[in-house]
Design a protein around this motif. Structure first.
Motif, PDB file in Angstrom:
ATOM      1  N   THR A 208       3.653  -5.716  -4.922  1.00 42.38           N
ATOM      2  CA  THR A 208       2.531  -5.462  -3.365  1.00 42.38           C
ATOM      3  C   THR A 208       3.069  -4.636  -2.536  1.00 42.38           C
ATOM      4  O   THR A 208       3.928  -5.053  -1.877  1.00 42.38           O
ATOM      5  CB  THR A 208       2.228  -6.690  -3.388  1.00 42.38           C
ATOM      6  OG1 THR A 208       1.086  -7.472  -4.625  1.00 42.38           O
ATOM      7  CG2 THR A 208       0.140  -6.091  -2.091  1.00 42.38           C
TER       8      THR A 208
ATOM      9  N   LYS B  39       2.007  -2.854   1.180  1.00 46.94           N
ATOM     10  CA  LYS B  39       0.784  -3.051   2.240  1.00 46.94           C
ATOM     11  C   LYS B  39       1.324  -1.712   3.161  1.00 46.94           C
ATOM     12  O   LYS B  39       2.254  -1.859   3.891  1.00 46.94           O
ATOM     13  CB  LYS B  39       0.513  -3.972   2.667  1.00 46.94           C
ATOM     14  CG  LYS B  39      -0.280  -5.230   1.891  1.00 46.94           C
ATOM     15  CD  LYS B  39      -0.339  -6.414   2.507  1.00 46.94           C
ATOM     16  CE  LYS B  39      -1.146  -6.969   1.350  1.00 46.94           C
ATOM     17  NZ  LYS B  39      -1.798  -9.011   2.511  1.00 46.94           N
TER      18      LYS B  39
ATOM     19  N   HIS C 131      -5.539   1.356   6.231  1.00 47.95           N
ATOM     20  CA  HIS C 131      -5.005   0.470   5.296  1.00 47.95           C
ATOM     21  C   HIS C 131      -5.453   0.109   4.138  1.00 47.95           C
ATOM     22  O   HIS C 131      -5.788   0.662   3.298  1.00 47.95           O
ATOM     23  CB  HIS C 131      -5.422  -0.608   5.946  1.00 47.95           C
ATOM     24  CG  HIS C 131      -5.182  -1.439   7.424  1.00 47.95           C
ATOM     25  ND1 HIS C 131      -4.428  -1.501   7.879  1.00 47.95           N
ATOM     26  CD2 HIS C 131      -6.847  -0.869   8.413  1.00 47.95           C
ATOM     27  CE1 HIS C 131      -4.847  -1.811   9.389  1.00 47.95           C
ATOM     28  NE2 HIS C 131      -6.584  -1.820   9.557  1.00 47.95           N
TER      29      HIS C 131
ATOM     30  N   THR D 106      -3.340  -1.084   0.397  1.00 46.06           N
ATOM     31  CA  THR D 106      -3.113  -2.186  -0.773  1.00 46.06           C
ATOM     32  C   THR D 106      -2.673  -2.216  -1.855  1.00 46.06           C
ATOM     33  O   THR D 106      -3.923  -1.462  -2.255  1.00 46.06           O
ATOM     34  CB  THR D 106      -3.675  -3.836   0.029  1.00 46.06           C
ATOM     35  OG1 THR D 106      -3.137  -3.501   1.520  1.00 46.06           O
ATOM     36  CG2 THR D 106      -2.174  -4.811  -0.946  1.00 46.06           C
TER      37      THR D 106
ATOM     38  N   THR E  87      -1.287  -3.429  -5.636  1.00 40.04           N
ATOM     39  CA  THR E  87      -0.682  -4.138  -6.507  1.00 40.04           C
ATOM     40  C   THR E  87      -0.287  -3.598  -8.073  1.00 40.04           C
ATOM     41  O   THR E  87      -1.419  -3.099  -8.126  1.00 40.04           O
ATOM     42  CB  THR E  87      -1.388  -5.549  -6.352  1.00 40.04           C
ATOM     43  OG1 THR E  87      -1.365  -6.037  -4.389  1.00 40.04           O
ATOM     44  CG2 THR E  87      -0.939  -6.498  -7.122  1.00 40.04           C
TER      45      THR E  87
END
Length: 132
Positions: free
Chosen positions: A3, A5, A95, A97, A99
């Motif tokens: 992951t 971020k 933002h 994120t 994965t």
């Protein structure tokens, strides 16, 4: 599973950042893509410059606040979430994120570095496009 971020700021309105990121008909600013094939409202396929196809399914979309999708190709599956925030100075905070799960065990050690490089390239391309 890896992951990553990342939070980045842009000096332009959130609507412009949103429009640039989500406009799948205009992706020439992406240095990694040859083309994007839009299948329907929630499905699209990105074709990389080296000919690799990755399928995407949009799972959540609330303009201009967030865009979420899953992705899959022969090597990996994963998800991406973008949260777009309007800043008090008229800019935007994004933002991201992401994965990723490698489908082959021997690829797993390389995924975190690959993911960081991909995100950096994408955000560098986006920054250049928004400066025009």
């Amino acid at each position: 599973m890896a992951t990553s971020k990342v939070t980045v700021d842009f000096r332009c309105p959130v609507e412009r950042v949103w429009r640039t990121v989500t406009d799948l008909a205009h992706t020439a600013w992406r240095s990694d893509l040859k083309r994007v094939e839009v299948l329907d409202e929630t499905h699209f396929v990105e074709h990389s410059k080296n000919g690799y196809a990755t399928g995407f399914t949009v799972t959540a979309c609330e303009p201009p606040r967030y865009w979420v999708f899953t992705m899959e190709n022969g090597n990996m599956s994963g998800s991406w979430k973008g949260i777009f925030e309007a800043a008090a100075d008229g800019g935007t905070r994004l933002h991201c994120t992401e994965t990723v799960n490698a489908k082959r065990w021997w690829m797993r050690p390389f995924v975190p570095g690959y993911l960081k490089r991909q995100q950096k390239r994408y955000l560098d391309d986006l920054r250049k496009e928004l400066l025009k």
